[in-house]
Design a protein around this motif. Structure first.
Motif, mmCIF file in Angstrom:
data_model
loop_
_atom_site.group_PDB
_atom_site.id
_atom_site.type_symbol
_atom_site.label_atom_id
_atom_site.label_comp_id
_atom_site.label_asym_id
_atom_site.label_seq_id
_atom_site.Cartn_x
_atom_site.Cartn_y
_atom_site.Cartn_z
ATOM 1 N N TYR A 133 48.042 36.247 43.517
ATOM 2 C CA TYR A 133 46.817 36.469 44.432
ATOM 3 C C TYR A 133 47.105 36.762 45.711
ATOM 4 O O TYR A 133 46.419 37.548 46.303
ATOM 5 C CB TYR A 133 45.827 35.346 43.923
ATOM 6 C CG TYR A 133 44.614 35.282 44.886
ATOM 7 C CD1 TYR A 133 43.524 36.200 44.893
ATOM 8 C CD2 TYR A 133 44.498 34.412 45.949
ATOM 9 C CE1 TYR A 133 42.365 36.223 45.569
ATOM 10 C CE2 TYR A 133 43.413 34.296 46.706
ATOM 11 C CZ TYR A 133 42.263 35.205 46.642
ATOM 12 O OH TYR A 133 41.241 35.031 47.559
ATOM 13 N N TRP B 116 46.598 39.446 48.490
ATOM 14 C CA TRP B 116 45.693 39.425 49.792
ATOM 15 C C TRP B 116 46.113 39.775 51.004
ATOM 16 O O TRP B 116 45.695 39.998 51.778
ATOM 17 C CB TRP B 116 45.226 38.074 49.466
ATOM 18 C CG TRP B 116 43.986 37.686 50.469
ATOM 19 C CD1 TRP B 116 43.165 38.533 51.176
ATOM 20 C CD2 TRP B 116 43.852 36.410 51.167
ATOM 21 N NE1 TRP B 116 42.587 37.774 52.169
ATOM 22 C CE2 TRP B 116 42.873 36.415 52.204
ATOM 23 C CE3 TRP B 116 44.511 35.102 50.836
ATOM 24 C CZ2 TRP B 116 42.489 35.429 52.878
ATOM 25 C CZ3 TRP B 116 44.180 33.979 51.652
ATOM 26 C CH2 TRP B 116 43.088 34.158 52.735
ATOM 27 N N ASP C 131 42.120 42.180 51.848
ATOM 28 C CA ASP C 131 41.119 41.584 51.504
ATOM 29 C C ASP C 131 40.104 43.178 51.627
ATOM 30 O O ASP C 131 39.047 42.817 50.640
ATOM 31 C CB ASP C 131 40.577 40.635 52.246
ATOM 32 C CG ASP C 131 40.600 40.928 53.708
ATOM 33 O OD1 ASP C 131 40.768 42.112 54.026
ATOM 34 O OD2 ASP C 131 39.947 40.083 54.512
ATOM 35 N N GLY D 211 40.966 45.665 49.711
ATOM 36 C CA GLY D 211 41.292 46.237 48.759
ATOM 37 C C GLY D 211 41.792 47.853 48.672
ATOM 38 O O GLY D 211 42.098 48.212 49.651
ATOM 39 N N THR E 47 39.906 48.176 43.704
ATOM 40 C CA THR E 47 40.410 46.898 43.173
ATOM 41 C C THR E 47 40.628 46.004 44.372
ATOM 42 O O THR E 47 40.992 46.564 45.414
ATOM 43 C CB THR E 47 41.504 46.936 41.996
ATOM 44 O OG1 THR E 47 41.504 45.490 41.439
ATOM 45 C CG2 THR E 47 42.803 47.092 42.650
ATOM 46 N N GLY E 48 40.269 44.801 44.191
ATOM 47 C CA GLY E 48 40.543 43.760 45.354
ATOM 48 C C GLY E 48 41.437 42.510 44.919
ATOM 49 O O GLY E 48 41.268 42.344 43.727
ATOM 50 N N PRO E 49 41.916 41.770 45.663
ATOM 51 C CA PRO E 49 42.575 40.485 45.269
ATOM 52 C C PRO E 49 41.348 39.743 44.654
ATOM 53 O O PRO E 49 41.835 38.751 43.857
ATOM 54 C CB PRO E 49 42.779 39.882 46.645
ATOM 55 C CG PRO E 49 41.945 40.531 47.767
ATOM 56 C CD PRO E 49 41.635 41.901 47.287
ATOM 57 N N GLY E 50 40.091 39.725 44.777
ATOM 58 C CA GLY E 50 39.167 38.845 44.271
ATOM 59 C C GLY E 50 39.063 38.716 42.514
ATOM 60 O O GLY E 50 39.044 37.824 42.096
ATOM 61 N N VAL E 51 39.686 39.911 42.168
ATOM 62 C CA VAL E 51 39.793 40.036 40.767
ATOM 63 C C VAL E 51 40.897 39.161 40.320
ATOM 64 O O VAL E 51 40.695 39.038 38.957
ATOM 65 C CB VAL E 51 39.852 41.606 40.309
ATOM 66 C CG1 VAL E 51 41.162 41.980 40.426
ATOM 67 C CG2 VAL E 51 39.452 41.660 38.846
ATOM 68 N N GLY F 42 41.616 36.212 41.452
ATOM 69 C CA GLY F 42 41.166 34.841 41.896
ATOM 70 C C GLY F 42 41.166 33.920 40.879
ATOM 71 O O GLY F 42 41.082 34.179 39.619
ATOM 72 N N GLU G 64 37.989 33.694 38.791
ATOM 73 C CA GLU G 64 37.569 34.640 37.988
ATOM 74 C C GLU G 64 38.303 34.482 36.582
ATOM 75 O O GLU G 64 38.000 34.786 35.602
ATOM 76 C CB GLU G 64 38.460 36.089 38.382
ATOM 77 C CG GLU G 64 37.455 36.905 39.458
ATOM 78 C CD GLU G 64 36.276 37.651 38.780
ATOM 79 O OE1 GLU G 64 36.505 37.947 37.750
ATOM 80 O OE2 GLU G 64 35.205 37.605 39.370
#
Length: 338
Positions: A142, A146, A155, A157, A255-259, A261, A264
């Motif tokens: 992650y 990020w 961040d 993405g 896509t982004g780093p949140g996926v 985390g 998630e």
């Protein structure tokens, strides 16, 4: 191979090979309904919602292979969806934007290549240590996604994904930017992954994984190389997560780093618990329940996580086998056996 076949509980083998007619009828009906859905449902929002459910259902099924069949808990299995999504996206943006299939292959192979040394380390532990290592590696992935802004977009993405044609046997069918086409493509990939996983789980290899889950020491005592088969189960689960990541970025175009985390990751674990472990199909039900509940609750309150958490707590207390445990509950004899 012969040792593992001998070690696999014969009752488990018979149960898996014998049961399933109702499951196949239900699966066929579900596929038909899902296939006609975009042609009878005018609201594109619901089509996108179902598409997301299918992708996360595939991810939850891959975690079920690890948790429900091998007995290994992964807190951040979603990190491998992220790896597959980033690898697929970067390959399409920088190297080969024309082929969806090759991009998906690259995304899946890359995910498994990363998962191999990680799994090699993790299977030398077990129980809580294994679970904590999945958290540690997941947080590392992650952070890389990020912080490595030049490669991943940080961040912001990964954006600007091409939309190549979806082709089959050299015939161009439709653009991947077409919402109906990418929906049907997701359904087709999902069906192939489900059938492949079902076949693996119902093979002697699946029996060995279950034998390890039931009693690791006894499995080792009868000659099973526990670490090797744990690693095979881990690789299968991560490979499926990589496929889910590939279709995730194809469907969203981003896509982004949140996926990747930790929150998630907890959500994917909840999907498996909601649907029921050790069933393959249960996690799809769990994914549908989780995503629909999340969608509805988040439209009412920003603190929707509290209600999701409460529902999962009640489910674990009163229905520990998830939704998949409901038929057995209804069939339970008055005497209490079953």
């Amino acid at each position: 191979m012969s040792n593992m076949e001998q070690a696999a509980p014969r009752s488990l083998m018979m149960q898996r090979l014998g049961g399933g007619k109702a499951m196949w009828i239900t699966t066929a009906a579900a596929v038909v309904i899902l296939a006609v859905l975009p042609f009878v449902l005018p609201n594109r929002f619901y089509i996108r919602l179902v598409n997301e459910i299918m992708i996360y259902g595939l991810l939850a099924m891959s975690l079920d292979v690890l948790l429900g069949y091998t007995g290994l808990l992964s807190f951040m299995h979603n990190a491998y969806l992220g790896l597959g999504a980033y690898a697929t996206g970067l390959f399409m943006i920088h190297i080969w934007p024309e082929s969806i299939w090759i991009s998906m292959l690259v995304g899946t192979v890359f995910t498994m290549a990363v998962a191999l040394p990680v799994g090699w380390v993790q299977v030398r532990t077990g129980g809580l240590a294994f679970a904590l290592l999945t958290l540690s590696f997941g947080m590392m992935f992650y952070t890389v996604a990020w912080k490595w802004y030049d490669l991943t977009g940080g961040d912001d993405g990964l954006m600007g994904l091409p939309q190549p044609m979806i082709s089959l046997f050299g015939i161009d069918l439709a653009s991947s930017g077409n919402s109906t086409a990418i929906y049907l493509f997701t359904l087709g990939v999902l069906l192939m992954c489900f059938l492949f996983t079902w076949r693996v789980i119902h093979s002697p290899l699946g029996a060995v994984l279950e034998a390890i889950r039931e009693n690791e020491e006894r499995a080792s005592f009868v000659g099973i190389n526990v670490r090797r088969y744990k690693l095979i189960g881990w690789m299968l689960a991560c490979g499926l997560a990589g496929v889910a990541g590939s279709i995730y970025i194809l469907y969203r175009g981003y896509t982004g780093p949140g996926v990747m985390g930790a929150f998630e990751g907890a959500g994917v674990l909840m999907m498996v618990l909601l649907g029921g472990m050790g069933t393959l199909w249960g996690p799809f039900i769990g994914a549908a329940l989780f995503i629909v509940l999340k969608d509805q609750l988040s439209s009412w309150t920003q603190d929707w996580e509290i209600f999701i958490g409460a529902i999962v707590i009640l489910l674990v207390l009163f229905l520990p086998k998830g939704v998949a445990g409901l038929p057995a509950l209804f069939q339970k004899s008055p005497g209490g056996e079953g």
